[in-house]
Design a protein around this motif. Sequence first.
Motif, PDB file in Angstrom:
ATOM      1  N   SER A 181       0.859  -1.188   0.000  1.00  5.23           N
ATOM      2  CA  SER A 181       0.000   0.000   0.000  1.00  5.23           C
ATOM      3  C   SER A 181       0.890   1.232   0.000  1.00  5.23           C
ATOM      4  O   SER A 181       1.707   1.408   0.906  1.00  5.23           O
ATOM      5  CB  SER A 181      -0.893   0.024   1.241  1.00  5.23           C
ATOM      6  N   SER A 182       0.746   2.064  -1.017  1.00  6.00           N
ATOM      7  CA  SER A 182       1.562   3.270  -1.141  1.00  6.00           C
ATOM      8  C   SER A 182       0.695   4.511  -0.997  1.00  6.00           C
ATOM      9  O   SER A 182      -0.409   4.575  -1.541  1.00  6.00           O
ATOM     10  CB  SER A 182       2.261   3.301  -2.503  1.00  6.00           C
ATOM     11  N   VAL A 183       1.179   5.487  -0.252  1.00  5.46           N
ATOM     12  CA  VAL A 183       0.544   6.793  -0.102  1.00  5.46           C
ATOM     13  C   VAL A 183       1.604   7.815  -0.473  1.00  5.46           C
ATOM     14  O   VAL A 183       2.710   7.796   0.066  1.00  5.46           O
ATOM     15  CB  VAL A 183       0.061   7.027   1.347  1.00  5.46           C
ATOM     16  N   TYR A 184       1.287   8.689  -1.413  1.00  6.00           N
ATOM     17  CA  TYR A 184       2.290   9.626  -1.921  1.00  6.00           C
ATOM     18  C   TYR A 184       1.611  10.847  -2.525  1.00  6.00           C
ATOM     19  O   TYR A 184       0.404  10.837  -2.804  1.00  6.00           O
ATOM     20  CB  TYR A 184       3.172   8.945  -2.983  1.00  6.00           C
ATOM     21  N   GLU A 209      -2.230  10.675  -3.222  1.00  5.16           N
ATOM     22  CA  GLU A 209      -2.707   9.481  -3.910  1.00  5.16           C
ATOM     23  C   GLU A 209      -2.469   8.249  -3.042  1.00  5.16           C
ATOM     24  O   GLU A 209      -1.575   8.235  -2.192  1.00  5.16           O
ATOM     25  CB  GLU A 209      -1.942   9.288  -5.233  1.00  5.16           C
ATOM     26  N   THR A 210      -3.262   7.228  -3.266  1.00  6.47           N
ATOM     27  CA  THR A 210      -3.028   5.921  -2.660  1.00  6.47           C
ATOM     28  C   THR A 210      -3.102   4.883  -3.773  1.00  6.47           C
ATOM     29  O   THR A 210      -3.855   5.050  -4.739  1.00  6.47           O
ATOM     30  CB  THR A 210      -4.056   5.584  -1.569  1.00  6.47           C
ATOM     31  N   GLN A 249      -2.399   0.407  -4.597  1.00  8.23           N
ATOM     32  CA  GLN A 249      -1.929  -0.941  -4.278  1.00  8.23           C
ATOM     33  C   GLN A 249      -0.908  -1.296  -5.350  1.00  8.23           C
ATOM     34  O   GLN A 249      -1.207  -1.233  -6.539  1.00  8.23           O
ATOM     35  CB  GLN A 249      -3.086  -1.944  -4.288  1.00  8.23           C
TER      36      GLN A 249
END
Length: 105
Positions: free
Chosen positions: A38-41, A48-49, A51
């Motif tokens: 899971s990436s949050v950036y 943005e989030t 997978q």
Amino acid sequence: MHHLIYCTCPNQEAAAKIAQRLISDKLAACVNILPGVSSVYEWQGQIETAQEHLLLIKSPKARYAAIEAAIKALHPYELPEIIAVTIESGSAEYLQWIDSCLSTQ
């Protein structure tokens, strides 16, 4: 010296395509694909989030430029994550194995 290179991909297909190319071109000895990251950036002013699938690429430091070029040529992202971390220490046998896998180039 050796690198552990991190690269996130949007899906299994892109991750497998890059991993296969790096191995077949003898740029890396091993590429692990870790699904479900899971990436949050921040991108273009928006949070943005996503997978993603994370590639862990093991290779001699000398092959970094070729690995970066191969990833950029195959990756679907406009700006793919490509981060290399120098392996300061590790199993001598494993590091020798990396070199032996790639000794023909």
